[in-house]
Design an enzyme around this catalytic site. Structure first.
Site, PDB file in Angstrom:
ATOM      1  CG  ASP A 100       1.904   7.603   9.706  1.00 29.85           C
ATOM      2  OD1 ASP A 100       0.765   8.085   9.911  1.00 29.85           O
ATOM      3  OD2 ASP A 100       2.296   7.255   8.581  1.00 29.85           O
ATOM      4  N   GLY A 110       4.461   0.880   0.408  1.00 30.97           N
ATOM      5  CA  GLY A 110       4.430   1.524   1.702  1.00 30.97           C
ATOM      6  C   GLY A 110       4.150   2.992   1.550  1.00 30.97           C
ATOM      7  N   GLY A 111       4.070   3.704   2.689  1.00 29.83           N
ATOM      8  CA  GLY A 111       3.811   5.122   2.633  1.00 29.83           C
ATOM      9  C   GLY A 111       4.949   5.879   1.980  1.00 29.83           C
ATOM     10  CG  MET A 112       9.325   7.441   1.962  1.00 30.71           C
ATOM     11  SD  MET A 112      10.152   8.300   3.305  1.00 30.71           S
ATOM     12  CE  MET A 112      10.612   6.936   4.364  1.00 30.71           C
ATOM     13  CB  VAL A 151       7.794  -2.947   0.120  1.00 28.77           C
ATOM     14  CG1 VAL A 151       8.259  -4.156   0.938  1.00 28.77           C
ATOM     15  CG2 VAL A 151       7.822  -1.690   0.976  1.00 28.77           C
ATOM     16  CE  LYS A 159       9.287   2.093   3.142  1.00 29.09           C
ATOM     17  NZ  LYS A 159       8.591   2.418   4.397  1.00 29.09           N
TER      18      LYS A 159
END
Length: 335
Positions: free
Chosen positions: A119, A1-3, A6, A21
């Site tokens: 986002d 993921g973007g941060m 996962v 996550k």
């Protein structure tokens, strides 16, 4: 993921697939930066957990460990919009409208509860390969409308190509910033092009703030003037000139596309699900077991990166949770 990372996992107590996550702490990261990153992850969990909608990835639990905080969430088997159309070709209008309606419903639901996503982009929209439904995910930089604090330290974070002018300027935001981003997604799905593209970030920011969007009909002649009008309103520089809700925007776009929709075959979910492929199930994986204090309860983590995530090897031993809740992770290599 973007941060974060996962993992696909199995909840052995409730007997369901989940996604976990996690946010491993990078070596040498400053305490303040780590604290802010943890707070963003926890905010994602809390923001999404407050929303119950069929087109929003559900949050089941949060493990706020100091070293490796985690969110337990719904596992969606499928691809993101970005992965579904890697060539960037224009997609069938009927398919686009269906996906946009599902996203608009999810976003309007979030906005009605004071949550702004901030986002929205193809990489944050999953397509469930069982139903073809769109699922909005990754509330990692979501903001509560009534929040007085900014957990990003005053920095503008997000994905610039899909960012509204007011977001880029650091202004007070409401749900119309997500409508702008959804408008960029709609424009890209219908034309095969982003609204603005530039070689440098400075040029891109200038174009978003100052330049008029190129007409969609110039990039895809199948689209007419009414479609241009709808998209230009959703992409207006001033939020007050946009539609009052995401669904109002998508409904207007559907009406504008009506002549095109009459010329194309009717859309059915099965027309896209067959295109989805999953390769992770055929490869050896590393299994990780998260044990809770409940008898016969736990999570078995599989291949990092399944579903919506990106992966890296799991740690050999990790403790999750704190205070009254403590979970232990064991790693066993599958042969």
């Amino acid at each position: 993921g973007g941060m974060g990372v996962v993992y696909q996992a199995a909840d052995t107590l409730l007997r369901r697939e989940v996604a976990v996550k996690t946010l491993p702490r990078p070596q040498g990261q400053a305490a303040k930066e780590w604290h802010d990153a943890v707070q963003r992850l926890l905010r994602e969990g809390r923001a999404a957990a407050s929303l119950q909608h069929p087109n929003i990835v559900a949050i089941y639990d949060i493990l706020p460990d100091d070293d490796t905080p985690s969110i337990i969430m719904q596992f969606v088997r499928g691809k993101t919009l970005a992965e579904f159309n890697p060539s960037g070709e224009p997609l069938e209008p009927a398919f686009v409208i269906r996906i946009l309606k599902e996203c608009a419903g999810a976003l309007d639901h979030a906005h009605s509860r004071g949550v702004i996503h901030r986002d929205i982009k193809p990489a944050n929209i999953m397509l469930d390969d069982a139903s073809g439904c769109a699922m909005v995910m990754d509330f990692g930089i979501a903001k509560l409308v009534d929040s007085k604090s900014e957990l990003t330290g005053g920095k503008v974070i997000g994905t610039f190509e899909y960012m509204s002018p007011e977001h880029m300027n650091g202004e007070l935001l409401d749900g119309r910033t997500d409508q702008y981003s959804l408008g960029v997604v709609a424009y890209q799905l219908l034309t095969g092009c982003r609204v603005f593209d530039a070689d440098t970030l400075g040029t891109l920011c200038y174009m978003i703030l100052m330049s008029d969007p190129p007409l969609a009909s110039q990039r895809n002649p199948e689209l007419g003037g009414p479609v241009d009008e709808v998209l230009l309103r959703a992409l207006a520089k001033k939020a007050g000139r946009r539609y009052s809700s995401c669904m109002e925007f998508v409904n207007a776009l559907e009406r504008a596309l009506e002549p095109t929709l009459r010329r194309t075959p009717a859309f059915t979910p099965t027309s896209i699900t067959g295109a989805f492929t999953q390769t992770w199930a055929t490869t050896p994986i590393t299994q990780t077991t998260i044990k809770s204090g409940l008898p016969d309860a736990g999570l078995v983590l599989g291949d990092p990166g399944c579903g919506s995530g990106v992966g890296r090897p799991a740690p050999s031993r990790r403790h999750y949770g704190q205070h009254h809740r403590r979970a232990e992770v064991r790693v066993d290599s599958a042969r």
